[in-house]
Design an enzyme around this catalytic site. Structure first.
Site, mmCIF file in Angstrom:
data_model
loop_
_atom_site.group_PDB
_atom_site.id
_atom_site.type_symbol
_atom_site.label_atom_id
_atom_site.label_comp_id
_atom_site.label_asym_id
_atom_site.label_seq_id
_atom_site.Cartn_x
_atom_site.Cartn_y
_atom_site.Cartn_z
ATOM 1 N N LYS A 73 -11.112 13.038 5.656
ATOM 2 C CA LYS A 73 -9.837 13.747 5.829
ATOM 3 C C LYS A 73 -10.058 15.148 6.372
ATOM 4 C CE LYS A 73 -6.574 11.245 3.012
ATOM 5 N NZ LYS A 73 -5.580 11.262 1.941
ATOM 6 N N LYS A 128 -9.906 1.138 8.110
ATOM 7 C CA LYS A 128 -8.937 0.567 7.159
ATOM 8 C C LYS A 128 -7.508 0.754 7.682
ATOM 9 C CE LYS A 128 -7.508 3.961 3.880
ATOM 10 N NZ LYS A 128 -7.360 4.627 2.652
ATOM 11 N N LYS A 148 -1.389 4.213 6.788
ATOM 12 C CA LYS A 148 -0.096 4.711 7.265
ATOM 13 C C LYS A 148 -0.247 5.995 8.063
ATOM 14 C CE LYS A 148 0.110 5.969 2.486
ATOM 15 N NZ LYS A 148 0.391 5.384 1.195
HETATM 16 P P1 TYM Z 1 -3.104 5.585 -1.580
HETATM 17 O O1 TYM Z 1 -1.759 6.153 -1.818
HETATM 18 O O2 TYM Z 1 -3.798 5.944 -0.312
HETATM 19 O O3 TYM Z 1 -3.050 4.015 -1.668
HETATM 20 C C1 TYM Z 1 -2.418 3.348 -2.751
HETATM 21 C C2 TYM Z 1 -3.197 2.108 -3.090
HETATM 22 O O4 TYM Z 1 -3.295 1.245 -1.950
HETATM 23 C C3 TYM Z 1 -4.663 0.900 -1.715
HETATM 24 N N1 TYM Z 1 -4.881 0.771 -0.262
HETATM 25 C C4 TYM Z 1 -5.452 -0.287 0.331
HETATM 26 N N2 TYM Z 1 -5.950 -1.428 -0.163
HETATM 27 C C5 TYM Z 1 -6.464 -2.318 0.722
HETATM 28 N N3 TYM Z 1 -6.498 -2.118 2.070
HETATM 29 C C6 TYM Z 1 -6.010 -0.978 2.601
HETATM 30 N N4 TYM Z 1 -6.022 -0.801 3.918
HETATM 31 C C7 TYM Z 1 -5.456 0.010 1.715
HETATM 32 N N5 TYM Z 1 -4.876 1.214 1.918
HETATM 33 C C8 TYM Z 1 -4.539 1.682 0.682
HETATM 34 C C9 TYM Z 1 -5.466 2.064 -2.303
HETATM 35 O O5 TYM Z 1 -6.780 1.672 -2.624
HETATM 36 C C10 TYM Z 1 -4.644 2.432 -3.519
HETATM 37 O O6 TYM Z 1 -4.990 1.612 -4.621
HETATM 38 N N6 TYM Z 1 -5.729 8.568 -4.570
HETATM 39 C C11 TYM Z 1 -4.884 7.394 -4.507
HETATM 40 C C12 TYM Z 1 -3.621 7.549 -5.307
HETATM 41 C C13 TYM Z 1 -3.863 7.935 -6.719
HETATM 42 C C14 TYM Z 1 -4.363 7.091 -7.756
HETATM 43 C C15 TYM Z 1 -4.382 7.897 -8.924
HETATM 44 C C16 TYM Z 1 -4.781 5.762 -7.799
HETATM 45 C C17 TYM Z 1 -3.608 9.151 -7.272
HETATM 46 N N7 TYM Z 1 -3.902 9.148 -8.590
HETATM 47 C C18 TYM Z 1 -4.821 7.381 -10.148
HETATM 48 C C19 TYM Z 1 -5.207 5.239 -9.010
HETATM 49 C C20 TYM Z 1 -5.242 6.046 -10.164
HETATM 50 C C21 TYM Z 1 -4.502 7.164 -3.068
HETATM 51 O O7 TYM Z 1 -4.516 8.060 -2.258
HETATM 52 O O8 TYM Z 1 -4.043 5.912 -2.826
#
Ligand code: TYM
Length: 335
Positions: free
Chosen positions: A119, A201, A204
């Site tokens: 990032k 990956k 969005k």
């Molecule tokens: P975030 O918001 O980017 O994504 C949310 C969830 O979607 C999964 N994900 C994917 N899984 C498979 N293939 C993909 N291309 C893909 N893109 C996203 C992510 O693995 C995630 O599970 N830091 C986290 C949000 C967060 C969080 C937490 C998660 C904040 N606090 C506490 C678990 C526990 C994040 O940015 O996910």
């Protein structure tokens, strides 16, 4: 009797950022499991809005994305009565615990986080301290609710590991405060790749809209995006590492239909990429259509949403307060 059952259930926690449209990757990697886990587990789910501002956000867009992400969780079938569903910034203990944890986390550990490296390379003009310490806030999100499992996609595994390390270290130093959580990563769909560049990956934040499918995309858009998906030179529907494009499509088809990879290969034996891409597009569109229809109803009623997220925050606060207080006491603060 209900209370006894709830107490005996193992706990689950997960969060999602409200940064733009949620994708098929979010759905297959995480949200699908959230929905499936809600009967068996005592679940807490949050819209991680504080995390979203580690990259620049336009205030009106952020506000609307927070609403729409919360509404989408309900549209997926997550029940706010059975679970705790809230907006992260409504529960101040997340940022408060994050400070305690920050003072027990090393600079070197944070420097190794691959998402920070990616990032900060993508936004060199805004390498802020929040982006750097983001995994500590994520650890606070998790540890406050003492979950046994955290359902996430594979890209969050490293952040989960650091949360576990922080928890173990804190417990060793101050006594037993946190539960050590396990990641819960799906067998199929843990890493959904871009439809245009299958080495990356699906995300969005990708500027090329054809590279990702939004959960709320129309059927026509979904089918068009799959028709344009990058495939490989072999022209047969076979899963292998060298054929990243077709393998990604097989994974997606397998995740949405529940068929194994071998079954998918058999189904499309002797048939071309064109036919397969259309089948994947249709299967994905059919899976997402009821979610989109339900979302469009739910988002109309902002008052009802507001009531639900306020109730969710109250429930979350009651759980988070206990852990936070215990951690503060152990560290030596006067309460
Ligand atoms: P975030 O918001 O980017 O994504 C949310 C969830 O979607 C999964 N994900 C994917 N899984 C498979 N293939 C993909 N291309 C893909 N893109 C996203 C992510 O693995 C995630 O599970 N830091 C986290 C949000 C967060 C969080 C937490 C998660 C904040 N606090 C506490 C678990 C526990 C994040 O940015 O996910």
């Amino acid at each position: 009797m209900c209370n006894i059952e709830t107490e005996q259930k193992k706990k689950v926690l997960s969060c999602i950022q409200p940064s733009g449209m949620l994708t098929l990757g979010n759905y297959l990697g995480a949200l699908k499991n959230w929905v499936n886990m809600q009967d068996e587990f005592d679940c807490t789910f949050a819209v991680a809005d504080l995390h979203a501002i580690t990259v620049r956000q336009e205030p009106a867009a952020l506000r609307s994305q927070i609403y729409s992400t919360y509404a989408l969780l309900l549209a997926l079938g997550i029940d706010p009565e059975k679970n705790t569903v809230f907006i992260q910034s409504h529960v101040p203990f997340h940022t408060q615990l994050s400070w305690l944890l920050s003072c027990n986390t090393q600079f070197g550990e944070m420097s190794r986080m691959t998402q920070f490296k990616d990032k900060s390379a993508k936004h060199p003009e805004n390498v802020n301290v929040g982006l750097f310490s983001y995994p500590v806030l994520m650890a606070a999100d998790i540890l406050l609710y003492k979950p046994d499992f955290v359902p996430v996609g594979a890209d969050q595994k490293q952040h989960l590991e650091i949360a576990r390390d922080i928890a173990v270290r804190f417990n060793n130093k101050y006594g037993d405060v946190f539960t050590i959580p396990e990641p819960y990563i799906p067998k199929t769909g843990a890493r959904v790749m871009s439809l245009q560049d299958p080495s990356r990956k699906m995300s969005k934040s990708d500027d090329n809209v054809n590279s990702w499918v939004a959960i709320l995309d129309s059927k026509d858009d979904i089918i068009r995006k799959f028709k344009r998906a990058v495939t490989d030179s072999e022209a047969c529907v076979r899963f292998c590492e060298e054929q990243a494009g077709i393998s990604n499509l097989i994974t997606i088809y397998s995740a949405v239909t529940g068929k194994t990879v071998a079954e998918v290969e058999r189904e499309f034996e002797g048939r071309g990429y064109g036919e397969f891409k259309l089948a994947v597009g249709e299967a994905v569109a059919d899976t997402l259509a009821p979610i989109k229809a339900s979302y469009e109803e739910i988002i109309k009623d902002k008052k009802a949403l507001e009531q639900l997220y306020k109730e969710g925050a109250d429930k979350a606060c009651r759980q988070a307060y206990k852990t936070y207080n215990k951690a503060m006491k152990k560290v030596g603060f006067v309460l």
